[in-house]
Design an enzyme around this catalytic site. Structure first.
Site, PDB file in Angstrom:
ATOM      1  CE  LYS A 171      -1.941   3.054   1.945  1.00 24.95           C
ATOM      2  NZ  LYS A 171      -1.829   4.458   1.496  1.00 24.95           N
ATOM      3  CD  GLU A 246      12.926   0.753   9.464  1.00 28.51           C
ATOM      4  OE1 GLU A 246      13.444   1.775   9.958  1.00 28.51           O
ATOM      5  OE2 GLU A 246      13.561  -0.300   9.280  1.00 28.51           O
ATOM      6  CB  CYS A 280      12.818   8.862   8.226  1.00 29.53           C
ATOM      7  SG  CYS A 280      14.065   7.881   7.374  1.00 29.53           S
ATOM      8  CD  GLU A 379       9.563  12.973  11.255  1.00 28.24           C
ATOM      9  OE1 GLU A 379       8.428  12.530  11.505  1.00 28.24           O
ATOM     10  OE2 GLU A 379      10.455  12.293  10.729  1.00 28.24           O
TER      11      GLU A 379
HETATM   12  P1  NAD Z   1       2.125   8.552   7.309  1.00 21.83           P
HETATM   13  O1  NAD Z   1       2.262   7.827   8.582  1.00 21.83           O
HETATM   14  O2  NAD Z   1       1.139   9.640   7.216  1.00 21.83           O
HETATM   15  O3  NAD Z   1       1.783   7.553   6.137  1.00 21.83           O
HETATM   16  C1  NAD Z   1       2.581   6.420   5.881  1.00 21.83           C
HETATM   17  C2  NAD Z   1       1.721   5.396   5.194  1.00 21.83           C
HETATM   18  O4  NAD Z   1       0.728   4.958   6.115  1.00 21.83           O
HETATM   19  C3  NAD Z   1       0.975   5.905   3.968  1.00 21.83           C
HETATM   20  O5  NAD Z   1       0.929   4.903   2.993  1.00 21.83           O
HETATM   21  C4  NAD Z   1      -0.413   6.176   4.530  1.00 21.83           C
HETATM   22  O6  NAD Z   1      -1.419   6.120   3.559  1.00 21.83           O
HETATM   23  C5  NAD Z   1      -0.542   5.043   5.529  1.00 21.83           C
HETATM   24  N1  NAD Z   1      -1.535   5.273   6.589  1.00 21.83           N
HETATM   25  C6  NAD Z   1      -1.979   6.449   7.084  1.00 21.83           C
HETATM   26  N2  NAD Z   1      -2.913   6.223   8.032  1.00 21.83           N
HETATM   27  C7  NAD Z   1      -3.062   4.888   8.145  1.00 21.83           C
HETATM   28  C8  NAD Z   1      -3.859   4.037   8.965  1.00 21.83           C
HETATM   29  N3  NAD Z   1      -4.715   4.525   9.856  1.00 21.83           N
HETATM   30  N4  NAD Z   1      -3.718   2.705   8.826  1.00 21.83           N
HETATM   31  C9  NAD Z   1      -2.851   2.192   7.946  1.00 21.83           C
HETATM   32  N5  NAD Z   1      -2.081   2.946   7.134  1.00 21.83           N
HETATM   33  C10 NAD Z   1      -2.169   4.278   7.235  1.00 21.83           C
HETATM   34  O7  NAD Z   1       3.594   9.047   6.943  1.00 21.83           O
HETATM   35  P2  NAD Z   1       4.021   9.904   5.691  1.00 21.83           P
HETATM   36  O8  NAD Z   1       3.601  11.299   5.945  1.00 21.83           O
HETATM   37  O9  NAD Z   1       3.618   9.227   4.419  1.00 21.83           O
HETATM   38  O10 NAD Z   1       5.596   9.745   5.765  1.00 21.83           O
HETATM   39  C11 NAD Z   1       6.387  10.554   6.525  1.00 21.83           C
HETATM   40  C12 NAD Z   1       6.773   9.869   7.807  1.00 21.83           C
HETATM   41  O11 NAD Z   1       7.443   8.647   7.531  1.00 21.83           O
HETATM   42  C13 NAD Z   1       7.728  10.679   8.622  1.00 21.83           C
HETATM   43  O12 NAD Z   1       7.362  10.622   9.970  1.00 21.83           O
HETATM   44  C14 NAD Z   1       9.057   9.978   8.392  1.00 21.83           C
HETATM   45  O13 NAD Z   1      10.006  10.189   9.400  1.00 21.83           O
HETATM   46  C15 NAD Z   1       8.629   8.560   8.295  1.00 21.83           C
HETATM   47  N6  NAD Z   1       9.639   7.762   7.603  1.00 21.83           N
HETATM   48  C16 NAD Z   1      10.416   6.887   8.332  1.00 21.83           C
HETATM   49  C17 NAD Z   1      11.420   6.160   7.706  1.00 21.83           C
HETATM   50  C18 NAD Z   1      12.311   5.231   8.491  1.00 21.83           C
HETATM   51  O14 NAD Z   1      13.017   4.440   7.898  1.00 21.83           O
HETATM   52  N7  NAD Z   1      12.329   5.274   9.810  1.00 21.83           N
HETATM   53  C19 NAD Z   1      11.627   6.310   6.338  1.00 21.83           C
HETATM   54  C20 NAD Z   1      10.827   7.196   5.631  1.00 21.83           C
HETATM   55  C21 NAD Z   1       9.824   7.911   6.278  1.00 21.83           C
END
Ligand code: NAD
Length: 477
Positions: A171, A246, A280, A379
Site C-alpha cells: 500500500k 520504521e 526520516c 519532526e
Molecule cells: P504517514 O504515517 O502519514 O503515512 C505512511 C503510510 O501509512 C501511507 O501509505 C499512509 O497512507 C498510511 N496510513 C496512514 N494512516 C493509516 C492508517 N490509519 N492505517 C494504515 N495505514 C495508514 O507518513 P508519511 O507522511 O507518508 O511519511 C512521513 C513519515 O514517515 C515521517 O514521519 C518519516 O520520518 C517517516 N519515515 C520513516 C522512515 C524510516 O526508515 N524510519 C523512512 C521514511 C519515512
C-alpha cells in the site's frame, strides 16, 4: 488513469472512486489513482496467497535470487523513466529522483545475492538428539510505504521480504504511487509470478487500515509517521501479527570544536535540505560546541542564503514539498518560532521560475532553539534546521538524547576516543561519525529505537525480520 496491480494485471478498484494526483512543482492535477477499499485488499491477499502456495514456495532460494537480479537489471534500464515519473509525482529534483531509482536497482541486486545465503543452524543438545533451526518466511507480508522515498523504501522492504521467501501486498502513500505501479509491471515483465508483488492504492485510513487488519497478512512492514505507527501496532496486536516499524526522527548533528568543518558543513546542510527536509533521517537538530557556535553559524548562514528552491525539473538544491498541507505544517512551526522569539540566522530563496501554485518552502536556519520547544522536539518534515550550543561532551549527550526519538545521529570530531564514547552514549539506531549516511547504506541495517520504531530493514539483518525461526529437535537415540 492508474490502476491497482494485482496478480500481474492492472485492475480498477470495485469502489469506482479515484484520487487526484498532483504535481507538487505546480500544484496541478495530472493523473488519477484508484481509491481502493477493503475488497481490493481481499483480492490482493488472495492472489498473494495463491502465488505462495502454488509457485513461490516451490522456488529455490537461488531461483528467487535470479528473479530479483533480473528485476534489478530491468529497473537499471528504466532509471531515467522511473526518475521522471518520481520527479513529477513527488517533486524530486532530478539528482534525487535518479538517486532513488538507482537505490532501487541496488536493493534488488543486494537482496538477489542474499537469497541463498540465509540459513539456520544446528545446535548442540542432549545425547541422542539433533537440533536444527530453519528460517521460514512469514508468508504474505503487508508493506505500508510513505511518500518521501517510495522507490527506496519499496526496495528495502519488498526486496528483503521477497528474498526471504515471502510474497507481498503493498500500500503506497496516496501522494506517491506512480513509480511503484510501474516497478510492479517491470517485475511481471521479468517473470515474477502473478501474485508475488501486488499494489493497492488508496488512503491510509481506508486501505492501509484494511491491510493492517487483514487476517491473511502474516507480517506488516510499516514505514511512516510515529502516530500512524502506533495505530498499526495496536491493530496488529489484536491478532498477534508481527510488525516492523520504521518511524520518524529528530536526529542531531553534533559538531565538536575539533571537527573538520569543511567536511561537516556541506553534510549538515545536505542532511536538512535533501528531499526538501522530508527525510526520516533528516539532521534537523544542530548541536554545536559553544567554542565554535558563532563562527559555524556564520558560515552556515552564508551557505543557507545561497540555497535555491524551485521546480523539480530545474534540479536546484531544494524542490517543492509534497503537498499544500505539508507546507502549512512547516509554516505552523515557523510561526511558533516567531511567537517564541527564536532568532532566524538565514533563509534560502525561491527562484522566479517557480509557479505560485507550487508547494515551495525556503530552507531556514534557526538558532538558540530551547530544548523543550517543539522545534527541538517534533519532526517538522521540511527544510528547517534548529541549532543550539553545548558546553561539553556530557551536555552534548544530554541534548542529543532529549527527544522521544532515536533514529540517526551524526558526530563530528577528530578525537577517536570521543567518537567511540559518543557512539555508545547517544540513543539511536544509527550513529554516523564524520559522515552522515554516506553511500546510501543499502548494506547497512537501519531502524530506530524509542519512538523511531523497532525492527531493522536494509542489509542482511532485514532477512531475519522477514522470517520466523523454527526449531526442530529430533530424538534419534
Ligand atoms: P504517514 O504515517 O502519514 O503515512 C505512511 C503510510 O501509512 C501511507 O501509505 C499512509 O497512507 C498510511 N496510513 C496512514 N494512516 C493509516 C492508517 N490509519 N492505517 C494504515 N495505514 C495508514 O507518513 P508519511 O507522511 O507518508 O511519511 C512521513 C513519515 O514517515 C515521517 O514521519 C518519516 O520520518 C517517516 N519515515 C520513516 C522512515 C524510516 O526508515 N524510519 C523512512 C521514511 C519515512
Amino acid at each position: 488513469m492508474q490502476r491497482n496491480y494485482i496478480a500481474n494485471a492492472p485492475v480498477l478498484s470495485s469502489s469506482g472512486l479515484t484520487i487526484a494526483v498532483i504535481d507538487p512543482s505546480d500544484g496541478q492535477v495530472f493523473d488519477h489513482l484508484q481509491r481502493s477499499h477493503a475488497g481490493d485488499i481481499d483480492d490482493a491477499v488472495r492472489a498473494a496467497r495463491q502465488c505462495m502456495n502454488a509457485v513461490w514456495s516451490k522456488l529455490s532460494a537461488a531461483e528467487r535470487g535470479r528473479l530479483l537480479m533480473r528485476l534489478s537489471a530491468k529497473v537499471a534500464e528504466h532509471v531515467d523513466e522511473l526518475a521522471a515519473i518520481e520527479q513529477r509525482d513527488c517533486g524530486k529534483p532530478t539528482r534525487q529522483a535518479r538517486a532513488d531509482a538507482l537505490a532501487l536497482v541496488r536493493y534488488f541486486e543486494f537482496y538477489a545475492g542474499a537469497c541463498d545465503k540465509l540459513h539456520g543452524e544446528t545446535l548442540p543438545y542432549l545425547d541422542g538428539y539433533s537440533v536444527l533451526t530453519w528460517r521460514e518466511p512469514h508468508g504474505v507480508t503487508g508493506h505500508i510505504i510513505p511518500w518521501n522515498y517510495p522507490m527506496q523504501i519499496f526496495g528495502r522492504s519488498v526486496g528483503g521480504a521477497l528474498a526471504a521467501g515471502n510474497v507481498c501486498v503493498v500500500k503506497p502513500a496516496e501522494d506517491a504511487c506512480l513509480s511503484l505501479l510501474r516497478v510492479a509491471q517491470l517485475a511481471a515483465e521479468v517473470g515474477f509470478p502473478a501474485g508475488a508483488i501486488n499494489i493497492v492504492t488508496g488512503y491510509g485510513h481506508e486501505v492501509g487500515d484494511a491491510l493492517a487488519r487483514h487476517p491473511g497478512i502474516d507480517h506488516i512492514s510499516f514505514t511512516g509517521s510515529t502516530g500512524v505507527g502506533t495505530l498499526i501496532q495496536q491493530v496488529a496486536a489484536e491478532r498477534h501479527c508481527p510488525v516492523t516499524l520504521e518511524l520518524g526522527g529528530k536526529s542531531p548533528q553534533i559538531v565538536f570544536a575539533d571537527a573538520d568543518l569543511d567536511a561537516a558543513i556541506p553534510s549538515v546542510i545536505n542532511a536538512i535540505v535533501q528531499n526538501a527536509g522530508q527525510t526520516c533521517s533528516a539532521g534537523s537538530r544542530l548541536l554545536v560546541d559553544q567554542a565554535i557556535y558563532e563562527p559555524l553559524l556564520a558560515r552556515l548562514g552564508d551557505a543557507f542564503a545561497k540555497l535555491r528552491v524551485g521546480p523539480a525539473a530545474m534540479d536546484l538544491e531544494v524542490g517543492p514539498l509534497i503537498r499544500q498541507s505539508q507546507l502549512q505544517r512547516v509554516w505552523d512551526f515557523l510561526s511558533d518560532a516567531q511567537v517564541a522569539d527564536i532568532p532566524m540566522v538565514a533563509q534560502g530563496y525561491i527562484v522566479d521560475e517557480a509557479p505560485e501554485t507550487g508547494f515551495y518552502q525556503v530552507p531556514t536556519l534557526l538558532r538558540d532553539v530551547p530544548v523543550a520547544h517543539r522545534l527541538a522536539q517534533e519532526e517538522v518534515f521540511g527544510p528547517v534546521l534548529a541549532a543550539m550550543s553545548f558546553r561539553d561532551e556530557d551536555h552534548a549527550v544530554e541534548l542529543a538524547n532529549a527527544t522521544r526519538f532515536g533514529l540517526v545521529a551524526g558526530v563530528w570530531t577528530r578525537d577517536g576516543a570521543r567518537q567511540l564514547r559518543m557512539a555508545r552514549r547517544v540513543k539511536s539506531g544509527q550513529v554516523f561519525v564524520n559522515n552522515y549516511g554516506a553511500g546510501g547504506g543499502v548494506e547497512l541495517p537501519f531502524g530506530g529505537v524509542r519512538s523511531s520504531g523497532h525492527g531493522r530493514e536494509k542489509g542482511f539483518e532485514a532477512l531475519y525480520g522477514f522470517t520466523t525461526l523454527k526449531t526442530v529437535a529430533i530424538h534419534h537415540g
